[in-house]
Design an enzyme around this catalytic site. Structure first.
Site, short mmCIF file in Angstrom:
data_model
loop_
_atom_site.label_atom_id
_atom_site.label_comp_id
_atom_site.label_asym_id
_atom_site.label_seq_id
_atom_site.Cartn_x
_atom_site.Cartn_y
_atom_site.Cartn_z
N VAL A 19 -1.01 2.99 10.84
CA VAL A 19 -0.92 1.84 10.13
C VAL A 19 0.40 1.93 9.43
O VAL A 19 0.49 3.01 8.81
CB VAL A 19 -2.20 1.91 8.74
CG1 VAL A 19 -1.71 0.56 7.94
CG2 VAL A 19 -3.51 1.66 9.62
N LYS A 20 1.31 0.98 9.54
CA LYS A 20 2.68 1.12 8.97
C LYS A 20 2.47 0.54 7.53
O LYS A 20 2.42 -0.61 7.51
CB LYS A 20 3.59 0.56 9.96
CG LYS A 20 5.00 1.18 9.93
CD LYS A 20 5.78 0.34 11.15
CE LYS A 20 7.27 0.76 11.32
NZ LYS A 20 7.88 -0.29 12.15
N ILE A 21 3.14 1.39 6.65
CA ILE A 21 3.12 1.06 5.25
C ILE A 21 4.60 1.17 4.61
O ILE A 21 5.20 2.25 4.77
CB ILE A 21 2.05 1.74 4.36
CG1 ILE A 21 0.69 1.53 5.24
CG2 ILE A 21 1.98 1.64 2.99
CD1 ILE A 21 -0.46 2.49 4.54
#
Ligand code: G3P
Length: 213
Positions: free
Chosen positions: A84-86
């Protein structure tokens, strides 16, 4: 250094994957929009092409920690390889701290200084993504940023992996490798540029000519 491909175009991913040198894929909301497809659609196809870490970013409009966490859990459910890219914000870091305790892997993106990288790592990020090209764009030294983060992570044996992102030309790949960056995520066009050399082409032409003599 591992090579990821930085695109949401499945044809490019297929072509690059056939080289056998691609270990993962990174996407972002702009790349998904450029693909003309929905996030779910494109991500579900990408995971069937590359068996490695696939970064899918939370929506750009998702900014509060609770919402990031909720969306991240959904992204993580898509496939075991999902990362998950945050984006690097205080709320993002709070979310990474929660997610890392749940075993959800994260890639903290839009990193532009060493402190951001260090704090993301301390929150338990699996990856940090310093943006080399975009830093160069504002007259800063993108590659120096990579060198500095590698230095600091080495000092403290930090396990978070560094993804050299916003790679714009082949020399960025070389410099990432020289700096000891763990991964370079490369757009398809740059990957193909880096494979080629005019002297290789000339040499092949000469071999063809000579072999027919
Ligand atoms: O990996 C980040 C990348 O997608 C951003 O690249 O060229 O838009 O700065 P660029």
């Amino acid at each position: 250094m591992k090579i990821f491909i930085d695109t949401a175009d499945v044809n490019e991913i297929r072509e690059a994957a056939s080289l056998g040198i691609i270990s993962g894929v990174t996407t972002n909301p702009s790349l998904i929009a450029k693909s003309g497809r929905s996030f779910d659609d494109v991500i579900k196809e990408i995971v069937t092409i590359v068996d490695g870490p696939i970064s899918g970013e939370v929506k750009a409009t998702t900014s509060k920690c609770d919402d990031i966490v909720k969306e991240a859990r959904e992204i993580a459910k898509i496939h075991k390889n999902m990362i998950v890219k945050i984006p690097m914000t205080a709320e993002g870091i709070k979310a990474v701290s929660i997610l890392s305790k749940e075993g959800i892997k994260t890639n903290v993106t839009l990193i532009f200084n060493v402190n951001q990288a260090l704090f993301a790592a301390k929150a338990g990020a699996t990856y940090v993504s310093p943006f080399v090209g975009r830093y160069d764009d504002v007259s800063e030294d993108g590659m120096q940023l990579i060198y500095d983060i590698v230095d600091v992570f080495t000092n403290y044996d930090i396990e978070t992996e560094i993804i050299g992102a916003s790679i714009r030309h082949p020399l960025h790949i070389v410099e990432c490798a020289k700096a000891g960056c763990d991964i370079a995520t490369i757009p398809y066009k740059v990957l193909m540029q880096a494979i080629k050399h005019p002297l290789t082409d000339q040499g092949i032409e000469k071999f063809i000519k000579d072999s027919s003599k």
